[in-house]
Design a protein around this motif. Structure first.
Motif, PDB file in Angstrom:
ATOM      1  N   UNK A 234       0.832  -1.205   0.000  1.00  0.00           N
ATOM      2  CA  UNK A 234       0.000   0.000   0.000  1.00  0.00           C
ATOM      3  C   UNK A 234       0.867   1.256   0.000  1.00  0.00           C
ATOM      4  N   UNK A 235       1.951   1.232   0.755  1.00  0.00           N
ATOM      5  CA  UNK A 235       2.861   2.378   0.801  1.00  0.00           C
ATOM      6  C   UNK A 235       3.522   2.609  -0.557  1.00  0.00           C
ATOM      7  N   UNK A 236       3.927   1.532  -1.232  1.00  0.00           N
ATOM      8  CA  UNK A 236       4.521   1.655  -2.567  1.00  0.00           C
ATOM      9  C   UNK A 236       3.510   2.242  -3.543  1.00  0.00           C
ATOM     10  N   UNK A 237       2.262   1.763  -3.475  1.00  0.00           N
ATOM     11  CA  UNK A 237       1.219   2.274  -4.372  1.00  0.00           C
ATOM     12  C   UNK A 237       0.958   3.763  -4.128  1.00  0.00           C
ATOM     13  N   UNK A 238       1.062   4.185  -2.867  1.00  0.00           N
ATOM     14  CA  UNK A 238       0.814   5.589  -2.531  1.00  0.00           C
ATOM     15  C   UNK A 238       2.061   6.463  -2.661  1.00  0.00           C
ATOM     16  N   UNK A 239       3.218   5.803  -2.925  1.00  0.00           N
ATOM     17  CA  UNK A 239       4.496   6.523  -3.011  1.00  0.00           C
ATOM     18  C   UNK A 239       4.776   7.294  -1.717  1.00  0.00           C
ATOM     19  N   UNK A 240       4.563   6.599  -0.607  1.00  0.00           N
ATOM     20  CA  UNK A 240       4.789   7.184   0.718  1.00  0.00           C
ATOM     21  C   UNK A 240       5.584   6.202   1.573  1.00  0.00           C
ATOM     22  N   UNK A 241       6.359   6.709   2.535  1.00  0.00           N
ATOM     23  CA  UNK A 241       7.012   5.797   3.480  1.00  0.00           C
ATOM     24  C   UNK A 241       5.979   5.223   4.437  1.00  0.00           C
ATOM     25  N   UNK A 242       6.271   4.076   5.005  1.00  0.00           N
ATOM     26  CA  UNK A 242       5.362   3.457   5.987  1.00  0.00           C
ATOM     27  C   UNK A 242       6.216   2.767   7.034  1.00  0.00           C
ATOM     28  N   UNK A 243       6.826   3.569   7.871  1.00  0.00           N
ATOM     29  CA  UNK A 243       7.805   3.045   8.839  1.00  0.00           C
ATOM     30  C   UNK A 243       7.398   3.303  10.286  1.00  0.00           C
ATOM     31  N   UNK A 244       6.146   3.731  10.478  1.00  0.00           N
ATOM     32  CA  UNK A 244       5.698   4.047  11.836  1.00  0.00           C
ATOM     33  C   UNK A 244       4.710   2.990  12.312  1.00  0.00           C
ATOM     34  N   UNK A 245       5.185   1.938  12.958  1.00  0.00           N
ATOM     35  CA  UNK A 245       4.280   0.869  13.408  1.00  0.00           C
ATOM     36  C   UNK A 245       3.278   1.370  14.436  1.00  0.00           C
ATOM     37  N   UNK A 246       2.110   0.770  14.420  1.00  0.00           N
ATOM     38  CA  UNK A 246       1.084   1.086  15.408  1.00  0.00           C
ATOM     39  C   UNK A 246       1.182   0.045  16.517  1.00  0.00           C
ATOM     40  N   UNK A 247       1.684   0.433  17.699  1.00  0.00           N
ATOM     41  CA  UNK A 247       1.926  -0.558  18.754  1.00  0.00           C
ATOM     42  C   UNK A 247       0.642  -1.240  19.222  1.00  0.00           C
ATOM     43  N   UNK A 248       0.783  -2.475  19.650  1.00  0.00           N
ATOM     44  CA  UNK A 248      -0.365  -3.262  20.101  1.00  0.00           C
ATOM     45  C   UNK A 248      -1.105  -2.587  21.243  1.00  0.00           C
ATOM     46  N   UNK A 249      -0.357  -2.013  22.197  1.00  0.00           N
ATOM     47  CA  UNK A 249      -1.009  -1.450  23.386  1.00  0.00           C
ATOM     48  C   UNK A 249      -1.881  -0.253  23.029  1.00  0.00           C
TER      49      UNK A 249
END
Length: 294
Positions: A234-249
């Motif tokens: 999805x990040x490649x398709x949007x040409x955006x970085x996606x490096x910010x994980x959403x923590x479980x807690x």
């Protein structure tokens, strides 16, 4: 079968509206059952009082309150609404369809039927209920069952995460990804059974048109992926970085631990019967699906 007039429960929702749009383009007339008044609609109270239209040739139910509505607290009242919006509507249609000349009754349920583990599940796999959502799915499917002496063909599609630009998960994550704030959920290693909205709609139409299609179908794409793999595509398709994980807690705080499991745990589900029956996917891989979503 020739499609003439189809009644769609939950026809104003994300999936239902796309179903009606697609069927209408084929020249099929539709009646929507909804809580909201409007043209070509009846209410659930109308269904209970007057039954289905006389010219009904097929019935589909895709009604269901959004479990992951971020505006709703996971309270006993909301859980009951989630249950009623699926089980009660399906039971009401199962009772009503028996008094019509309809030849097929198609309903949706979910891959929550399957327990998250390393098992690869097909439509033949059997699982016992293990939590609220799996019990809900079992009850949902049970509510759809017609008597054995009924001549109406039945199909139940166990849907994975439905990907479409106008609703569902993509609508919720589009802005964060656009702003470069996207990332995997939790570890991202959980499997994510998914299907593009176009393929899900086409699967329903395929089930209605083909008299040999019956029983359970896994409404998922043939490609097994993890949440991390979806995030990358999805990040490649949007040409955006996606490096910010959403923590479980964070998810557990926002949605409650029980609801967060939907996003933090996943199942390996494959559409064995679907492919054996000859259904053709338009979006069998996540890369092409994501390109269409942006």
């Amino acid at each position: 079968m020739a499609l003439k007039h189809i009644v769609v429960g939950g026809g104003t929702g994300f999936i239902g509206s796309q179903l009606i749009k697609s069927l209408s383009l084929e020249g099929v007339s539709c009646t929507c059952i909804s809580r909201m008044p409007g043209p070509n609609r009846i209410s659930w109270n109308d269904l209970e009082s007057y039954g289905l239209p006389e010219n009904t040739s097929a019935v589909i139910n895709v009604a269901g309150q959004n479990v992951l509505d971020p505006m709703q607290r996971w309270s006993p009242g909301f859980k009951q609404n989630v249950r009623n919006s699926r089980v009660k509507t399906t039971k009401a249609l199962a009772d009503a369809v028996k008094s019509t000349k309809a030849t097929v009754f198609a309903t949706i349920s979910g891959v929550a039927y399957y327990k998250p583990n390393d098992t690869v599940y097909t439509e033949e796999s059997k699982c016992e209920p293990y939590d609220f959502l799996s019990r809900l799915t079992h009850d949902w499917e049970e509510a759809a069952k017609l008597s054995e002496d009924c001549n109406i063909r039945q199909v139940t599609i166990r849907s994975g995460v439905v990907l479409g630009r106008s609703g569902g998960m993509i609508k919720q994550i589009y802005l964060p990804f656009f702003l470069g704030l996207g990332g995997p959920i939790g570890t991202g290693n959980q499997y994510m059974p998914w299907i593009h909205i176009t393929d899900l709609v086409n699967m329903f139409t395929f089930a209605l048109k083909n008299s040999n299609v019956h029983g359970i179908l896994n409404g998922v794409a043939p490609q097994l992926i993890t949440n991390k793999e979806f995030t990358k595509a999805f990040a490649v398709a949007m040409k955006r970085p996606a490096v910010m994980p959403l923590p479980s807690f964070v998810l557990q705080i926002l949605f409650s631990e029980e609801r967060a499991k939907i996003m933090l745990e996943g199942q390996k589900v494959i559409p064995k019967r679907v492919t054996e029956m000859g259904f053709q996917y338009q979006y069998p891989n996540i890369e092409n699906a994501c390109k269409q979503l942006v």
